[in-house]
Design a protein around this motif. Structure first.
Motif, PDB file in Angstrom:
ATOM      1  N   UNK A 166       0.818  -1.290  -0.185  1.00  0.00           N
ATOM      2  CA  UNK A 166       0.388   0.127  -0.232  1.00  0.00           C
ATOM      3  C   UNK A 166       1.011   1.032   0.313  1.00  0.00           C
ATOM      4  N   UNK A 167       0.218   1.959  -0.532  1.00  0.00           N
ATOM      5  CA  UNK A 167       0.915   3.706  -0.443  1.00  0.00           C
ATOM      6  C   UNK A 167       1.262   4.268   0.759  1.00  0.00           C
ATOM      7  N   UNK A 168       1.883   5.460   1.456  1.00  0.00           N
ATOM      8  CA  UNK A 168       2.726   5.433   2.501  1.00  0.00           C
ATOM      9  C   UNK A 168       1.237   7.230   2.154  1.00  0.00           C
ATOM     10  N   UNK A 169       1.725   7.421   4.084  1.00  0.00           N
ATOM     11  CA  UNK A 169       1.526   8.733   4.342  1.00  0.00           C
ATOM     12  C   UNK A 169       2.721   8.942   4.560  1.00  0.00           C
ATOM     13  N   UNK A 170       2.557  10.487   4.202  1.00  0.00           N
ATOM     14  CA  UNK A 170       3.742  11.701   4.562  1.00  0.00           C
ATOM     15  C   UNK A 170       3.331  12.653   5.066  1.00  0.00           C
ATOM     16  N   UNK A 171       4.249  12.516   6.599  1.00  0.00           N
ATOM     17  CA  UNK A 171       4.040  14.045   7.073  1.00  0.00           C
ATOM     18  C   UNK A 171       5.176  15.008   7.108  1.00  0.00           C
ATOM     19  N   UNK A 172       5.559  16.029   6.826  1.00  0.00           N
ATOM     20  CA  UNK A 172       6.572  16.868   7.021  1.00  0.00           C
ATOM     21  C   UNK A 172       6.296  17.980   7.766  1.00  0.00           C
ATOM     22  N   UNK A 173       7.254  18.370   8.938  1.00  0.00           N
ATOM     23  CA  UNK A 173       7.648  19.505   9.577  1.00  0.00           C
ATOM     24  C   UNK A 173       8.380  20.563   8.927  1.00  0.00           C
ATOM     25  N   UNK A 174       7.409  21.787   8.609  1.00  0.00           N
ATOM     26  CA  UNK A 174       8.539  22.236   8.126  1.00  0.00           C
ATOM     27  C   UNK A 174       8.657  22.195   7.016  1.00  0.00           C
ATOM     28  N   UNK A 175      10.823  22.645   7.037  1.00  0.00           N
ATOM     29  CA  UNK A 175      11.177  22.423   5.760  1.00  0.00           C
ATOM     30  C   UNK A 175      11.057  20.165   5.133  1.00  0.00           C
ATOM     31  N   UNK A 176      10.583  19.728   6.268  1.00  0.00           N
ATOM     32  CA  UNK A 176      10.268  18.210   6.284  1.00  0.00           C
ATOM     33  C   UNK A 176       9.053  17.745   5.701  1.00  0.00           C
ATOM     34  N   UNK A 177       8.377  19.482   5.193  1.00  0.00           N
ATOM     35  CA  UNK A 177       6.795  18.925   3.931  1.00  0.00           C
ATOM     36  C   UNK A 177       7.012  19.415   2.494  1.00  0.00           C
ATOM     37  N   UNK A 178       8.437  20.693   2.538  1.00  0.00           N
ATOM     38  CA  UNK A 178       8.574  21.092   1.299  1.00  0.00           C
ATOM     39  C   UNK A 178       9.052  19.221   0.953  1.00  0.00           C
ATOM     40  N   UNK A 179       9.996  18.956   1.550  1.00  0.00           N
ATOM     41  CA  UNK A 179      10.368  17.225   1.582  1.00  0.00           C
ATOM     42  C   UNK A 179       9.096  16.445   0.540  1.00  0.00           C
ATOM     43  N   UNK A 180       8.467  16.386   1.427  1.00  0.00           N
ATOM     44  CA  UNK A 180       7.246  14.987   1.223  1.00  0.00           C
ATOM     45  C   UNK A 180       6.593  15.340   0.772  1.00  0.00           C
ATOM     46  N   UNK A 181       5.887  16.845  -0.357  1.00  0.00           N
ATOM     47  CA  UNK A 181       5.503  16.957  -1.214  1.00  0.00           C
ATOM     48  C   UNK A 181       6.649  16.984  -2.732  1.00  0.00           C
TER      49      UNK A 181
END
Length: 235
Positions: free
Chosen positions: A107-122
């Motif tokens: 199954x695909x994974x949900x990515x949660x990114x905090x601050x700059x981590x969210x930029x990476x996730x997107x």
């Protein structure tokens, strides 16, 4: 493209930046007392990976991951040490790890990114959408102007005092959400990233959800935990 194509938004004022100190209290309350889990959806093993913010590592997101695990989700850190910015080795390693988790859970994974981590996730979701179920960003600078934050000094320190070049063209492209469901969680009391710049661009598959608290405390926030859990149980 130039920065004239982006609306100029000022960084959060010094008063809000100073109030980020309250994150210590938010962290202590969340970590040692623990969030109240009643009223938060229970999981059935749904996988989620949390990418830490700039200058932090998996230890910073451990309380949030622990709470998600107590709720019945399978929460993972990113396993790449301190986040000092995206590097090709990290990008390749993250994609490989996501592929392994996809194979494990089928199954695909949900990515949660905090601050700059969210930029990476997107950005990962933009280039590898088949691996990602949903992206959830926490106070991430994904919209507005790249100067609308108080992170420049930290970037300069991480780059040993060298000037930090702003990739305006890349920033404009990043404003477009990736082709997966996207939830942007933000707080108007954010002292690091101007709150309006942490909103998702409006689209059928995007949403922006307001919570109360500090930027640094977003990973120690019961409201954030509840929003993440609610999205994780969605089909």
């Amino acid at each position: 493209m130039s920065d004239h194509e982006l609306p100029h938004v000022a960084a959060p004022p010094p008063g809000l930046l100073a109030l980020e100190a309250r994150a210590l209290l938010e962290a202590a309350r969340f970590t040692f007392i623990g969030p109240k889990l009643r009223g938060i959806p229970q999981g059935t093993g749904q996988p989620v990976m949390i990418i830490p913010g700039f200058g932090t590592n998996d230890m910073a997101t451990l309380p949030l991951r622990s709470a998600l695990i107590k709720l019945g989700f399978n929460a993972y850190g990113w396993d790449f040490g301190t986040n000092l910015g995206m590097r090709s080795k990290i990008k390749t390693g993250l994609v490989r790890r996501l592929e392994q988790l996809n194979e494990h859970y089928d199954a695909p994974i949900t990515l949660v990114g905090w601050s700059l981590g969210g930029v990476f996730a997107r950005e990962i979701a933009r280039h590898q959408p088949q691996l990602i179920k949903r992206v959830i960003t926490l106070g991430s600078p994904i919209n507005g102007h790249p100067d609308a934050n108080n992170m420049v000094t930290l970037f300069r320190i991480a780059n040993r005092g060298k000037p930090v070049k702003t990739d305006i063209e890349g920033f404009i492209k990043r404003r477009i959400p990736p082709p997966v469901p996207c939830t942007a969680i933000y707080t108007r009391r954010d002292g690091i990233v101007t709150w309006s710049c942490a909103l998702e661009t409006e689209a059928e598959h995007t949403e922006s959800v307001e919570v109360h608290g500090s930027h640094m405390g977003l990973v120690f926030n019961r409201q954030v935990l509840k929003v993440i859990a609610e999205r994780l149980v969605q089909a």
